[in-house]
Write a protein that holds these residues in place. Structure first.
Motif, short mmCIF file in Angstrom:
data_model
loop_
_atom_site.label_atom_id
_atom_site.label_comp_id
_atom_site.label_asym_id
_atom_site.label_seq_id
_atom_site.Cartn_x
_atom_site.Cartn_y
_atom_site.Cartn_z
N GLN A 204 11.06 28.54 12.44
CA GLN A 204 10.48 28.61 13.89
C GLN A 204 11.16 27.49 14.69
O GLN A 204 11.35 27.63 15.96
CB GLN A 204 8.94 28.21 13.72
N GLY A 208 12.96 28.76 17.71
CA GLY A 208 12.10 28.50 18.73
C GLY A 208 12.57 27.25 19.69
O GLY A 208 12.23 27.08 20.72
N HIS A 209 13.18 26.29 19.09
CA HIS A 209 13.64 25.08 19.81
C HIS A 209 15.09 24.63 19.72
O HIS A 209 15.83 24.54 20.65
CB HIS A 209 12.48 23.83 19.33
N PRO A 212 17.13 27.87 21.36
CA PRO A 212 17.22 27.84 23.12
C PRO A 212 18.14 26.53 23.72
O PRO A 212 18.63 26.86 24.71
CB PRO A 212 15.72 27.80 23.35
N ASN A 213 18.04 25.49 22.91
CA ASN A 213 18.66 24.37 23.55
C ASN A 213 20.11 24.32 23.48
O ASN A 213 20.63 23.16 24.20
CB ASN A 213 17.77 23.21 23.15
N ASP B 100 10.17 19.72 24.93
CA ASP B 100 11.49 20.63 24.93
C ASP B 100 11.66 21.25 26.31
O ASP B 100 10.57 21.67 26.96
CB ASP B 100 10.93 21.86 23.97
N PRO B 101 12.75 20.90 26.83
CA PRO B 101 13.04 21.23 28.38
C PRO B 101 12.91 22.48 28.55
O PRO B 101 12.94 23.05 29.82
CB PRO B 101 14.41 20.57 28.62
N ARG B 102 13.04 23.51 27.70
CA ARG B 102 13.20 24.90 27.89
C ARG B 102 11.57 25.55 27.90
O ARG B 102 11.52 26.69 28.00
CB ARG B 102 14.15 25.78 26.84
N LYS B 103 10.70 24.89 27.66
CA LYS B 103 9.20 25.32 27.40
C LYS B 103 8.57 24.78 28.40
O LYS B 103 8.52 23.70 28.89
CB LYS B 103 8.76 24.94 26.00
N GLU B 111 1.93 25.44 21.20
CA GLU B 111 2.85 25.65 19.95
C GLU B 111 1.88 24.92 18.83
O GLU B 111 2.01 25.81 17.74
CB GLU B 111 3.96 24.55 20.18
#
Lengths: 299, 317
Positions: A204, A208-209, A212-213, B100-103, B111
């Motif tokens: 995940q 999930g993190h 994307p970054n 998280d900058p994308r969330k 989460e």
């Protein structure tokens, strides 16, 4: 800042609509004229490739020889002239878009899927896993890409699909290294630690993190990769190892026009121009995407 | 007897480096009572953050025991660790890198709810997020905002809401206000205090800011180079500091009074390297009162009820 203690109902919250990431990226992407030109050309090429597929008859318009018409200079009838077999170069270039685009896109899909996964795993877990993957990549990168492509073509035979596979495998190490380099700064961010504390598992967290970054360099690599893939496929075709001969693959057209380059340069000029424009367009899209994907540039 | 929620027993964390062993945390003991706050104070590099991370098992301890409600959590494996982290959460120092900058805000807060399967339907999750946002004082209109659109205080509130999402009993606050403006610091500190009363939370509050620690802690432990040098109830420590290091620290707190002439105790030299330190008192080389006995490391001893000091000066008095 005034502290609000009131709980909003779900309906109230729904009123504040979420702007999707894609819409946000598109808004930023639009701002760059060169990126828009690139996108326009790419879309145009795709449309041309699809239309050419249906409007031209492969056996009649593309490969049928017409020796009486051979080596005609560009004219109203034949905008790009005709080749040594009297085939219209304009039609062949249009029809050839499909080979270049499909090779570029499919090969990048292969190298991106395999390479990025390897890179993500290497960057996230580190240690022995990372070492193993990186050394493997270095061994692969030590072999010149065309040579590697030739080896794969030789092993699996000559067809469009093998060309895609060969081109794709050649670029796996590049994707792995790009992805790993992109993961390294993300891995040490506190939000990754926070995700551990939240109870997320490695899978995940990676998808999930971390992904994307670290996506921006990978996406840029994808668009540049399409350009590289088209070039490599052209190299291989030029060497006579790509799509089998009568097919109007741009690289193969360059190759067959080579003998006439002194007297009839348009035989090589137009396929070469097509390759150049396609590669440039994908690179422009890549540049535009890289800028648009940086969330810090959002206003 | 008081109700102890967390007990740390001879916790050691050594990092092996090429230049030697860094003794980041070198045998510390403390305990936290349910519903109370332990302030952990010390300068940069003294190991206070390592202590916080080790308690959450984000860093594996070299040795020692960490008892949470009587269970030794250093021996927990994956599934046990997961349920443990539902009871123990962390608030980060930097609200810029911990989100998280994308969330979006709601994705960040939901989460832990989704990961721990506390609610299943989208509607229930959203409702819980809205409730948490109200609890920490975030306007509902920020539900779908991205972190970079918020100021530091709001970001930290998002971090707090995320920590509260799993209804923990214990929160490690790792310098939660040091990255914020002073005016916002007070808001966040008051919020943390409110939440403590509301949910009966226990905190370890890690900071280098003594006025912050005064404001929020029930008990304070002062760390120096991987060791606790003094531990006492907050008022006692501020009124009657005994360790020379604590005295020097307290004398450095600015007092907003122009006529106030204070005796500032200056500490000589620099912090010694935590790499393979000699077995003497860690503070001896900088201490004005150092004498022969300081060649040996002093043990933490109780000098008055609840007040512990690790200093040989206490023996000679």
């Amino acid at each position: 800042m005034a502290t609000e203690q009131r709980k909003y109902s779900l309906d109230e919250i729904r009123a504040y609509k979420k702007r999707s990431l894609a819409a946000e990226v598109w808004r930023n992407y639009k701002k760059s004229p060169s990126a828009m030109v690139g996108l326009f050309v790419v879309l145009l090429l795709i449309i041309v490739a699809i239309i050419a597929q249906f409007t031209f008859d492969y056996s009649k318009d593309i490969v049928q020889q017409n020796v009486r018409n051979r080596l005609q200079p560009p004219s109203a009838n034949h905008p790009f002239g005709t080749d040594q077999y009297g085939r219209d170069i304009f039609i062949r270039v249009l029809y050839g878009a499909k080979y270049s685009l499909s090779v570029g896109i499919v090969s990048v899909a292969i190298s991106c899927a395999v390479g990025s996964t390897l890179g993500l795993i290497a960057g996230y877990f580190g240690g022995a896993v990372e070492n193993l993957i990186l050394r493997f990549c270095e061994i692969f990168m030590g072999i010149p890409s065309v040579l590697l492509g030739i080896a794969i073509m030789a092993a699996f035979g000559q067809s469009l699909w093998v060309l895609m596979l060969a081109t794709g495998l050649v670029y796996v190490p590049m994707f792995a290294r790009t992805a790993r380099a992109a993961v390294l700064p993300v891995r040490d961010q506190e939000y990754i630690e926070a995700a551990h504390v939240c109870g997320l598992n490695d899978f995940q967290i990676i998808f999930g993190h971390v992904l994307p970054n670290s996506m921006a360099p990978i996406i840029v690599q994808v668009t540049m990769g399409v350009a590289n893939g088209i070039l490599t496929a052209s190299h291989l075709s030029f060497l006579g190892l790509g799509v089998p001969v009568p097919a109007p693959e741009w690289g193969a057209m360059l190759s067959s026009g080579r003998e006439f380059i002194r007297d009839y340069p348009y035989l090589t000029f137009f396929p070469g121009l097509a390759i150049m424009i396609t590669v440039l367009a994908f690179n422009l899209v890549g540049d535009g995407l890289r800028d648009a994907l940086d969330p810090r540039l959002k206003q | 007897m008081s109700d102890i929620i967390l007990e740390v027993d001879d916790l050691v964390k050594h990092f092996k480096t090429r230049r030697g062993t860094v003794r980041a945390v070198d045998g510390i003991d403390f305990s936290v009572e349910r519903g109370k706050t332990l302030g952990l104070v010390g300068e940069s590099g003294c190991g206070k953050t390592t202590v916080g991370r080790t308690i959450l098992r984000l860093i594996e301890p070299t040795s020692g025991r960490i008892l949470f409600e009587g269970r030794d959590i250093t021996k927990l494996h994956k599934s046990g660790l997961r349920s443990y982290r539902r009871e123990m959460q962390l608030i980060f120092q930097d609200p810029y890198s911990s989100l998280d900058p994308r969330k979006t805000v709601s994705q960040i807060i939901s989460e832990p709810i989704i990961a721990n399967k506390l609610f299943r339907s989208k509607r229930e999750v959203d409702d819980r997020v809205a409730e948490l946002m109200a609890t920490v004082g975030l306007a509902g209109r920020l539900f779908n905002s991205y972190p970079h659109e918020l100021d530091g205080g709001r970001r930290q509130r998002v971090g707090i809401a995320r920590a509260l999402a799993v209804e923990p009993k214990f929160i490690v606050c790792d310098e939660p206000v040091s990255a914020l403006d002073v005016s916002i610091q007070a808001q966040i500190l008051n919020l943390l205090k409110e939440l403590q009363m509301l949910f009966g939370l226990s905190y370890i509050f890690i900071t280098h800011d003594l006025s912050v620690v005064h404001h929020i802690s029930d008990e304070v432990a002062v760390m120096y180079l991987g060791k606790i040098v003094e531990k006492a109830p907050t008022e006692e420590l501020f009124e009657n500091p005994l360790h020379p290091y604590t005295k020097a620290l307290l004398s450095a707190i600015p007092i907003p009074d122009i006529r106030h002439k204070r005796e500032r105790i200056l500490i000589r030299g620099e912090v010694a390297s935590p790499i393979d330190p000699p077995p003497e008192c860690r503070f001896a080389r900088r201490c004005d009162h150092a004498f022969d006995a300081c060649k040996e490391h002093p043990e933490l001893r109780e000098v008055s009820p609840g007040h512990l000091v690790a200093c040989h000066l206490m023996d000679s008095q």
